[in-house]
Motif scaffolding. Structure first.
Motif, short mmCIF file in Angstrom:
data_model
loop_
_atom_site.label_atom_id
_atom_site.label_comp_id
_atom_site.label_asym_id
_atom_site.label_seq_id
_atom_site.Cartn_x
_atom_site.Cartn_y
_atom_site.Cartn_z
N LEU A 168 0.84 -1.19 0.00
CA LEU A 168 0.00 0.00 0.00
C LEU A 168 0.88 1.24 0.00
O LEU A 168 1.73 1.42 0.87
CB LEU A 168 -0.91 0.02 1.23
N ILE A 169 0.64 2.13 -0.97
CA ILE A 169 1.37 3.38 -1.08
C ILE A 169 0.39 4.53 -0.87
O ILE A 169 -0.64 4.60 -1.54
CB ILE A 169 2.02 3.54 -2.48
N THR A 170 0.68 5.42 0.08
CA THR A 170 -0.16 6.60 0.26
C THR A 170 0.51 7.80 -0.38
O THR A 170 1.73 7.94 -0.36
CB THR A 170 -0.43 6.89 1.75
N ILE A 171 -0.32 8.66 -0.95
CA ILE A 171 0.15 9.84 -1.68
C ILE A 171 -0.45 11.08 -1.03
O ILE A 171 -1.68 11.17 -0.90
CB ILE A 171 -0.30 9.77 -3.15
N SER A 219 -5.89 8.81 8.41
CA SER A 219 -5.88 7.47 7.81
C SER A 219 -4.84 6.56 8.45
O SER A 219 -4.99 5.34 8.48
CB SER A 219 -5.63 7.57 6.30
N LEU A 220 -3.76 7.17 8.98
CA LEU A 220 -2.70 6.37 9.59
C LEU A 220 -3.14 5.70 10.88
O LEU A 220 -2.50 4.76 11.35
CB LEU A 220 -1.47 7.26 9.85
N ASN A 221 -4.23 6.20 11.47
CA ASN A 221 -4.77 5.55 12.67
C ASN A 221 -5.48 4.24 12.33
O ASN A 221 -5.72 3.42 13.21
CB ASN A 221 -5.75 6.49 13.38
N VAL A 240 4.73 2.52 2.07
CA VAL A 240 5.51 3.70 1.70
C VAL A 240 4.59 4.91 1.67
O VAL A 240 3.46 4.83 1.16
CB VAL A 240 6.18 3.54 0.31
N CYS A 241 5.05 6.03 2.21
CA CYS A 241 4.32 7.30 2.14
C CYS A 241 5.06 8.24 1.19
O CYS A 241 6.26 8.49 1.37
CB CYS A 241 4.25 7.97 3.52
N GLN A 273 5.78 6.18 12.59
CA GLN A 273 5.23 5.19 11.68
C GLN A 273 6.30 4.22 11.22
O GLN A 273 7.46 4.56 11.09
CB GLN A 273 4.59 5.87 10.46
N GLY A 274 5.88 2.99 10.92
CA GLY A 274 6.80 1.99 10.39
C GLY A 274 7.00 2.08 8.90
O GLY A 274 7.77 1.32 8.33
N ALA A 275 6.30 3.00 8.25
CA ALA A 275 6.40 3.12 6.80
C ALA A 275 7.66 3.86 6.39
O ALA A 275 8.19 4.69 7.12
CB ALA A 275 5.18 3.87 6.25
#
Length: 234
Positions: free
Chosen positions: A5-8, A42-44, A50-51, A73-75
């Motif tokens: 999962l990649i957040t943008i 959303s991180l909750n 990856v962010c 965060q672990g990302a």
């Protein structure tokens, strides 16, 4: 196996669309956000792999956000920014970012950088446990915490943790820049070297090393680094 999962996080809709389409075509899952508040909420609920974070955000300071992400965060965190000054790159890396990509960018390069980060992360985690003891310190990789022999805790970032784990898994052995590049991925050449210099400097500070004569992380000029402590994994 679930797709990464990649957040943008970027306030430009065109950038979000380009990244979303490119990453999903490359086999990733994506979530995109235009505001930091929505992104952090959303991180909750879920931790991305990856962010991707823009620095010029309308509702928060991008560098402060990167620092929080790196500590909490672990990302992995990759900055994508129009700020191309060397000092911006250095500051972003010092605050805990794993990589820095400037706009305008080639979408294929973003995919390659993400894959490099994902290759680096699991490989270093798989071989040992989540807690290591060395020279009066305990490293908790599940919590991103360094604990001294009095119980005082110091947080470290995901990027710093990758380097520390690499050292702790190969104590008293020379680790060359080429080996670090292969294990950790990321940008090549001067960009990678600068990122490693920043992370190692920050680790030495957190381990209370004398910068002129470090006792644990030794620089072997022209060759690489050696970690001199005795390490036990719990």
């Amino acid at each position: 196996m679930s797709r990464p999962l990649i957040t943008i996080l970027d306030d430009e809709p065109e950038i979000r669309q380009i990244l979303t389409e490119t990453l999903e075509e490359a086999g990733f899952r994506t979530q995109s956000f235009s505001r930091a508040r929505e992104f952090e909420a959303s991180l909750n609920r879920v931790t991305p792999d990856v962010c991707l974070v823009d620095l010029s955000l309308p509702d928060t300071d991008g560098l402060a956000l990167v620092h929080r992400l790196a500590l909490e965060q672990g990302a992995a965190v990759i900055i994508i920014s129009g700020r191309a000054q060397v000092q911006d790159r250095v500051t972003g890396l010092e605050l805990g970012a794993d990589d820095y990509i400037t706009k305008p960018f080639d979408p294929a390069e973003v995919v390659a950088r993400i894959r490099a980060r994902l290759r680096g992360g699991p490989r270093t985690v798989a071989t040992t446990g989540n807690t290591a003891q060395f020279s009066g310190w305990t490293a908790h990789f599940d919590r991103y915490i360094l604990e001294d022999d009095t119980g005082e805790e110091t947080p470290f970032s995901h990027a710093e943790g990758e380097v520390l784990r690499l050292f702790l898994e190969s104590p008293k052995r020379l680790i060359s820049r080429a080996q670090m590049q292969e294990s950790l991925g990321g940008g090549a050449g001067e960009s990678f070297d600068r990122a490693m210099d920043v992370r190692i400097s920050r680790l030495r500070t957190k381990l209370r090393e004398d910068p002129k004569n470090p006792r644990l992380i030794k620089t072997i000029y022209g060759a690489g680094y050696i970690f001199l402590g005795d390490v036990s994994w719990l």
